[in-house]
Design a protein around this motif. Structure first.
Motif, PDB file in Angstrom:
ATOM      1  N   ARG A  32     103.395  27.829  -9.998  1.00  0.00           N
ATOM      2  CA  ARG A  32     104.301  27.518 -10.738  1.00  0.00           C
ATOM      3  C   ARG A  32     104.118  26.881 -12.134  1.00  0.00           C
ATOM      4  NH1 ARG A  32     108.696  23.797 -10.614  1.00  0.00           N
ATOM      5  NH2 ARG A  32     110.568  24.123 -11.323  1.00  0.00           N
ATOM      6  N   ILE A  33     103.393  26.406 -12.442  1.00  0.00           N
ATOM      7  CA  ILE A  33     102.931  26.146 -14.055  1.00  0.00           C
ATOM      8  C   ILE A  33     102.485  26.906 -15.027  1.00  0.00           C
ATOM      9  CG2 ILE A  33     101.621  24.322 -15.377  1.00  0.00           C
ATOM     10  CD1 ILE A  33     100.853  22.750 -13.215  1.00  0.00           C
ATOM     11  N   ASN A  34     101.889  27.793 -14.277  1.00  0.00           N
ATOM     12  CA  ASN A  34     101.189  29.201 -14.761  1.00  0.00           C
ATOM     13  C   ASN A  34     102.751  30.527 -15.280  1.00  0.00           C
ATOM     14  OD1 ASN A  34      98.494  27.709 -14.539  1.00  0.00           O
ATOM     15  ND2 ASN A  34      98.112  29.875 -13.801  1.00  0.00           N
ATOM     16  N   GLU A  35     103.036  30.205 -14.532  1.00  0.00           N
ATOM     17  CA  GLU A  35     104.395  31.100 -14.420  1.00  0.00           C
ATOM     18  C   GLU A  35     105.388  30.831 -15.800  1.00  0.00           C
ATOM     19  OE1 GLU A  35     106.056  32.066 -10.877  1.00  0.00           O
ATOM     20  OE2 GLU A  35     104.210  33.510 -10.752  1.00  0.00           O
ATOM     21  N   LEU A  36     105.621  29.136 -16.188  1.00  0.00           N
ATOM     22  CA  LEU A  36     106.640  28.462 -16.545  1.00  0.00           C
ATOM     23  C   LEU A  36     106.338  28.360 -18.493  1.00  0.00           C
ATOM     24  CD1 LEU A  36     108.921  27.035 -16.851  1.00  0.00           C
ATOM     25  CD2 LEU A  36     107.417  24.822 -16.503  1.00  0.00           C
ATOM     26  N   HIS A  37     104.526  28.187 -17.608  1.00  0.00           N
ATOM     27  CA  HIS A  37     104.385  28.213 -19.030  1.00  0.00           C
ATOM     28  C   HIS A  37     103.698  29.291 -20.281  1.00  0.00           C
ATOM     29  CE1 HIS A  37     100.710  28.289 -22.303  1.00  0.00           C
ATOM     30  NE2 HIS A  37     101.380  27.001 -22.952  1.00  0.00           N
ATOM     31  N   ARG A  85     118.594  18.282 -20.598  1.00  0.00           N
ATOM     32  CA  ARG A  85     118.320  17.728 -19.123  1.00  0.00           C
ATOM     33  C   ARG A  85     118.101  17.953 -18.289  1.00  0.00           C
ATOM     34  NH1 ARG A  85     123.353  15.963 -18.776  1.00  0.00           N
ATOM     35  NH2 ARG A  85     123.233  14.093 -20.258  1.00  0.00           N
ATOM     36  N   GLN A  86     118.381  19.494 -17.707  1.00  0.00           N
ATOM     37  CA  GLN A  86     118.209  19.989 -17.157  1.00  0.00           C
ATOM     38  C   GLN A  86     116.434  20.901 -17.562  1.00  0.00           C
ATOM     39  OE1 GLN A  86     120.194  24.183 -16.828  1.00  0.00           O
ATOM     40  NE2 GLN A  86     119.970  24.441 -14.202  1.00  0.00           N
ATOM     41  N   PHE A  87     116.358  21.582 -18.421  1.00  0.00           N
ATOM     42  CA  PHE A  87     115.303  21.566 -18.303  1.00  0.00           C
ATOM     43  C   PHE A  87     113.998  20.959 -18.339  1.00  0.00           C
ATOM     44  CE2 PHE A  87     111.939  22.000 -21.898  1.00  0.00           C
ATOM     45  CZ  PHE A  87     111.631  23.545 -21.330  1.00  0.00           C
ATOM     46  N   GLY A  88     114.448  19.182 -18.828  1.00  0.00           N
ATOM     47  CA  GLY A  88     114.063  18.075 -18.938  1.00  0.00           C
ATOM     48  C   GLY A  88     113.393  18.226 -16.990  1.00  0.00           C
ATOM     49  N   ILE A 128     110.494  20.204 -16.087  1.00  0.00           N
ATOM     50  CA  ILE A 128     109.043  20.563 -16.249  1.00  0.00           C
ATOM     51  C   ILE A 128     108.460  18.903 -17.045  1.00  0.00           C
ATOM     52  CG2 ILE A 128     108.988  21.800 -18.152  1.00  0.00           C
ATOM     53  CD1 ILE A 128     109.027  20.170 -20.276  1.00  0.00           C
ATOM     54  N   ARG A 129     109.845  17.583 -16.068  1.00  0.00           N
ATOM     55  CA  ARG A 129     108.964  16.150 -16.432  1.00  0.00           C
ATOM     56  C   ARG A 129     108.003  15.669 -15.443  1.00  0.00           C
ATOM     57  NH1 ARG A 129     113.721  14.660 -15.670  1.00  0.00           N
ATOM     58  NH2 ARG A 129     114.224  14.380 -18.219  1.00  0.00           N
ATOM     59  N   ILE A 130     107.731  16.316 -14.276  1.00  0.00           N
ATOM     60  CA  ILE A 130     106.977  16.262 -13.352  1.00  0.00           C
ATOM     61  C   ILE A 130     105.182  16.424 -14.094  1.00  0.00           C
ATOM     62  CG2 ILE A 130     106.919  18.221 -11.916  1.00  0.00           C
ATOM     63  CD1 ILE A 130     105.926  16.080  -9.531  1.00  0.00           C
ATOM     64  N   LEU A 131     105.768  17.710 -14.676  1.00  0.00           N
ATOM     65  CA  LEU A 131     104.137  19.119 -15.091  1.00  0.00           C
ATOM     66  C   LEU A 131     104.436  18.411 -16.740  1.00  0.00           C
ATOM     67  CD1 LEU A 131     106.188  22.496 -14.074  1.00  0.00           C
ATOM     68  CD2 LEU A 131     104.987  20.909 -12.554  1.00  0.00           C
ATOM     69  N   LYS A 132     105.045  17.664 -17.307  1.00  0.00           N
ATOM     70  CA  LYS A 132     104.315  17.420 -18.982  1.00  0.00           C
ATOM     71  C   LYS A 132     103.184  16.983 -18.023  1.00  0.00           C
ATOM     72  CE  LYS A 132     108.202  15.532 -19.871  1.00  0.00           C
ATOM     73  NZ  LYS A 132     109.018  15.190 -21.249  1.00  0.00           N
ATOM     74  N   GLY A 133     102.829  15.817 -17.416  1.00  0.00           N
ATOM     75  CA  GLY A 133     101.642  15.273 -17.459  1.00  0.00           C
ATOM     76  C   GLY A 133     100.745  16.010 -17.773  1.00  0.00           C
ATOM     77  N   ILE A 134     100.771  17.088 -17.189  1.00  0.00           N
ATOM     78  CA  ILE A 134      99.714  18.167 -16.223  1.00  0.00           C
ATOM     79  C   ILE A 134      99.377  19.431 -17.335  1.00  0.00           C
ATOM     80  CG2 ILE A 134      99.199  19.665 -14.220  1.00  0.00           C
ATOM     81  CD1 ILE A 134     101.547  17.783 -12.920  1.00  0.00           C
ATOM     82  N   ASP A 135     100.379  19.759 -17.803  1.00  0.00           N
ATOM     83  CA  ASP A 135     100.118  20.741 -18.966  1.00  0.00           C
ATOM     84  C   ASP A 135     101.069  20.120 -20.175  1.00  0.00           C
ATOM     85  OD1 ASP A 135     100.349  22.331 -21.280  1.00  0.00           O
ATOM     86  OD2 ASP A 135     100.853  24.446 -19.541  1.00  0.00           O
ATOM     87  N   PRO A 136     100.077  19.727 -21.151  1.00  0.00           N
ATOM     88  CA  PRO A 136     100.596  18.365 -22.775  1.00  0.00           C
ATOM     89  C   PRO A 136     101.375  19.795 -23.393  1.00  0.00           C
ATOM     90  CG  PRO A 136      99.001  18.575 -22.140  1.00  0.00           C
ATOM     91  CD  PRO A 136      98.722  18.947 -20.981  1.00  0.00           C
ATOM     92  N   THR A 137     101.254  20.597 -23.273  1.00  0.00           N
ATOM     93  CA  THR A 137     101.815  21.713 -24.090  1.00  0.00           C
ATOM     94  C   THR A 137     103.308  22.022 -24.087  1.00  0.00           C
ATOM     95  OG1 THR A 137     101.093  23.729 -22.643  1.00  0.00           O
ATOM     96  CG2 THR A 137      99.947  23.289 -24.907  1.00  0.00           C
ATOM     97  N   LEU A 138     104.252  21.722 -22.521  1.00  0.00           N
ATOM     98  CA  LEU A 138     104.938  21.871 -22.149  1.00  0.00           C
ATOM     99  C   LEU A 138     106.228  21.122 -22.776  1.00  0.00           C
ATOM    100  CD1 LEU A 138     104.578  22.945 -17.965  1.00  0.00           C
ATOM    101  CD2 LEU A 138     105.680  24.468 -19.947  1.00  0.00           C
ATOM    102  N   LEU A 173     108.179  12.697 -26.842  1.00  0.00           N
ATOM    103  CA  LEU A 173     107.400  11.318 -27.226  1.00  0.00           C
ATOM    104  C   LEU A 173     106.644  10.078 -25.992  1.00  0.00           C
ATOM    105  CD1 LEU A 173     105.262  11.015 -30.033  1.00  0.00           C
ATOM    106  CD2 LEU A 173     107.209   9.365 -29.964  1.00  0.00           C
ATOM    107  N   GLY A 174     107.716   9.473 -25.807  1.00  0.00           N
ATOM    108  CA  GLY A 174     107.528   8.243 -24.773  1.00  0.00           C
ATOM    109  C   GLY A 174     106.336   8.327 -23.556  1.00  0.00           C
ATOM    110  N   PHE A 175     106.707   9.956 -23.481  1.00  0.00           N
ATOM    111  CA  PHE A 175     106.276  10.186 -21.698  1.00  0.00           C
ATOM    112  C   PHE A 175     104.550   9.664 -21.784  1.00  0.00           C
ATOM    113  CE2 PHE A 175     105.397  13.091 -18.318  1.00  0.00           C
ATOM    114  CZ  PHE A 175     105.986  12.072 -17.614  1.00  0.00           C
ATOM    115  N   MET A 176     105.039  11.481 -23.074  1.00  0.00           N
ATOM    116  CA  MET A 176     103.136  11.669 -23.317  1.00  0.00           C
ATOM    117  C   MET A 176     102.506  10.714 -24.224  1.00  0.00           C
ATOM    118  SD  MET A 176     104.212  15.639 -25.167  1.00  0.00           S
ATOM    119  CE  MET A 176     102.684  16.232 -25.097  1.00  0.00           C
ATOM    120  N   ARG A 177     103.024   9.611 -24.690  1.00  0.00           N
ATOM    121  CA  ARG A 177     101.437   8.669 -24.974  1.00  0.00           C
ATOM    122  C   ARG A 177     101.177   8.269 -23.700  1.00  0.00           C
ATOM    123  NH1 ARG A 177     104.841   5.112 -29.636  1.00  0.00           N
ATOM    124  NH2 ARG A 177     103.743   6.826 -30.492  1.00  0.00           N
ATOM    125  N   ASP A 178     102.246   7.327 -22.851  1.00  0.00           N
ATOM    126  CA  ASP A 178     102.258   6.774 -21.911  1.00  0.00           C
ATOM    127  C   ASP A 178     100.874   7.661 -21.239  1.00  0.00           C
ATOM    128  OD1 ASP A 178     103.574   4.554 -22.072  1.00  0.00           O
ATOM    129  OD2 ASP A 178     105.477   5.484 -21.188  1.00  0.00           O
TER     130      ASP A 178
END
Length: 612
Positions: free
Chosen positions: A454-459, A485-488, A491-501, A522-527
């Motif tokens: 799913r990550i690969n297809e989404l990206h 909000r829907q888009f977030g 990808i929310r669970i995936l942002k930590g897996i693929d930072p480009t999302l 910004l806060g999510f990725m910084r953490d």
């Protein structure tokens, strides 16, 4: 009382102001103003004969609609950037306008996914152009409820214009970010700001596009479809958000009537609501709405690709055409090939250091990194079937900048992220994609493996849509917030897996003027990453007025995506002088790619420790 002060007191809202009668007067001034700019002769470039008649028609129409119009046309004297700025500064300074329209007709080009308008002294004078993307940023802070940009610029390749070093000027005053008074900025452009393959050479551009877009835009109010018309304050009008489909259809129809095969389609990015409009309907009975055209556009292709992966942020009315028809168009314009190149990029599962890069499409001859880290080219690759492997030793750092040099002397600057392997795809124009996956020997691997398909297809869908200039959140503010909000959630669970999302999400939120969502990314990725990506920090306003200089970021030392370069000035970010000099050598690619001259400047600075 000035609008900025009035709104700050919370007495009214932009929505209420937009509903006021459009022909009202206050203090001797009209509440609606327009700046009509026409440049038929820029430097030594060919004369655009349709500019004079087009600007005259637009100016006369706007005056009939109750606008106070300032005409800046090169019939008698050159049009200068300072003159445009002074007029707009006066309008903004009144603090009483409900709407401001800026129209341009002339030569244009694309740089870093942003349109630039060439004025009379360009391209010899690199300042005598208008940087549209940066001006849009400042227009949002003007406290004018609705600002509209209309561009009938023939989109030519920068090389055919000699505009490599043209950065242009900002035509709105820099008043600082105001969160409580944000303008709805609508953009109507003669061409999509997308893949460089959609640009055309100078002579073809002049012959094909002159006058078509302006004629179609005016025609929307003279011959509208019945579904486009609304009644606002007792007047029959065409709201801004009803123009998009009409313009796509009519520009294509008018071009075909002239035996012109368009490789570009018009673009409309509208953020205002149902009651915001420029003009009234001038006919007693609008035409019946025609059946949907049977030829899909890139908007249909991108909309379907995003919808399939659960990221339906475009307003394309799908499915209005059979998916098979859309798939044929996707293959014809290169969308499918670009998407397949991302999905088929070779992967390396791990480095013993847990950090590095896999580069396909180019032979890597050089890798230089932040002096506190170590980097080594293990395999140069052949630029075709064999990928290059670059190993990074983080040396205790969470992230750092890495310059990758290719065999033709060009190169890219990317972020090395501890525990991640960056997959870099290089195409004919430069870097077309970068994605990050956890190294197999990193603790994130188990989560990645679970969601990998799913990550690969989404990206792939998001990256390809971004490459064609269409990854954005459309609609008026309420619907944009809901889509965001829907888009977030997607990808929310995936942002930590693929930072480009997270990177793409930040740009989409920023384009939609959703500041809170950018700060959330910004806060999510910084953490998660223990660092900031420069693009995300810039979009969130964390770099405005100063340049952070700590051991943890931001990285890399320049924007990752090319479109980020057109936000540096508007966001008040200070770049090192070497980075600023290298900007003149940017190649037309989605991800920042430098020609040989730019790479020479940056690698020298890295080796001498002047860049991190």
């Amino acid at each position: 009382m000035r609008r900025r002060d009035f709104l700050a007191m919370g007495v009214t809202t932009a929505g209420m102001l937009a509903a006021w009668p459009v022909l009202a007067q206050t203090g001797g001034h009209k509440r609606r103003a327009a700046v009509v700019i026409g440049v038929k002769k820029a430097g030594k470039l060919p004369v655009l004969n349709g500019v004079t008649s087009g600007t005259r028609s637009v100016a006369n129409w706007l005056e009939a609609e109750g606008f106070e119009v300032r005409r800046l046309v090169d019939d008698s004297k050159p049009v200068r950037a300072s003159e445009i700025f002074d007029v707009i500064e006066e309008f903004v300074g009144r603090g009483t306008l409900d709407q401001l329209v800026i129209y341009f007709s002339g030569h244009g080009f694309l740089s870093g996914y942003s349109e630039h308008w060439l004025l009379s002294k360009a391209p010899d004078n690199p300042n005598e152009a208008v940087s549209l993307r940066e001006s849009v940023e400042l227009a949002r802070e003007s406290a004018i409820p609705n600002v509209v940009f209309i561009s009938d610029a023939c989109r030519s390749t920068p090389d055919s214009l000699g505009t490599g070093r043209v950065r242009g000027s900002l035509i709105f005053p820099n008043r600082g970010v105001a969160r409580d008074v944000r303008a709805d900025v609508d953009q109507f452009l003669a061409a999509l700001p997308g893949d460089p393959a959609f640009e055309v050479a100078l002579q073809e551009s002049v012959a094909a596009y002159e006058g078509i877009y302006t004629a179609c835009f005016l025609g929307a109010f003279e011959r509208p479809d019945d579904t486009m018309v609304r009644t606002v304050n007792g007047m029959r009008v065409v709201p801004n958000n009803m123009l998009k489909s009409y313009l796509e259809r009519e520009v294509r129809r008018k071009a075909e009537a002239k035996s012109i095969k368009l490789r570009q389609i018009p673009d409309a990015y509208v953020t205002s609501g149902e009651t915001t409009f420029i003009g009234r309907v001038t006919v007693p009975a609008p035409q019946p709405s025609p059946a949907p055209p049977d030829v899909p556009t890139i908007v249909d292709v991108a909309g379907l690709a995003l919808k399939r992966v659960g990221a339906g942020i475009l307003t394309a009315a799908l499915p209005r055409l059979p998916e098979g028809t859309i798939a044929h168009t996707a293959a014809e314009i290169g969308f499918t090939t670009a998407q397949d190149a991302i999905l088929g990029a070779p992967e390396t599962r791990q480095f013993e250091t847990q950090t590095g890069f896999v580069v396909s499409g180019a032979r890597v001859t050089l890798a230089i990194c932040n002096p506190k880290m170590r980097v080594q080219v293990l395999t140069q690759g052949d630029g075709h079937t064999v990928a290059a492997l670059v190993r990074v030793e983080p040396a205790g750092m969470a992230a750092g900048s890495v310059a990758l040099g290719f065999s033709d002397g060009s190169g890219a600057v990317v972020a090395a992220l501890e525990g991640y392997i960056g997959n870099v795809v290089v195409g004919a124009g430069g870097v077309s994609n970068v994605s990050y996956v956890p190294s197999r020997n990193n603790w994130r691997w188990a989560d990645y493996e679970q969601h990998r398909a799913r990550i690969n297809e989404l990206h792939a869908a998001i990256a390809t849509t971004a490459r064609f200039g269409l990854f954005r959140i459309e609609g008026e503010r309420k619907s944009r917030t809901a889509r965001a909000r829907q888009f977030g959630d997607t990808i929310r669970i995936l942002k930590g897996i693929d930072p480009t999302l997270g990177l793409y999400a930040a740009y989409a939120y920023s384009d939609a003027d959703l500041i809170d969502q950018v700060e959330s990314v910004l806060g999510f990725m910084r953490d998660d990453l223990r660092t900031d990506l420069l693009d995300v920090a810039m979009l969130a306003g964390a770099l405005s007025g100063s340049r952070r200089n700590d051991a943890y970021g931001p990285v890399p030392f320049c924007p990752l995506l090319s479109q980020g370069w057109n936000l540096i000035r508007a966001r008040g970010v200070r770049m090192p002088p070497e980075v600023d000099a290298a900007r003149d050598y940017l190649r037309p690619a989605l991800w920042t790619t430098f020609a040989p001259g730019g790479m020479q400047i940056l690698t020298r600075a890295l080796l001498e420790g002047r860049l991190r």
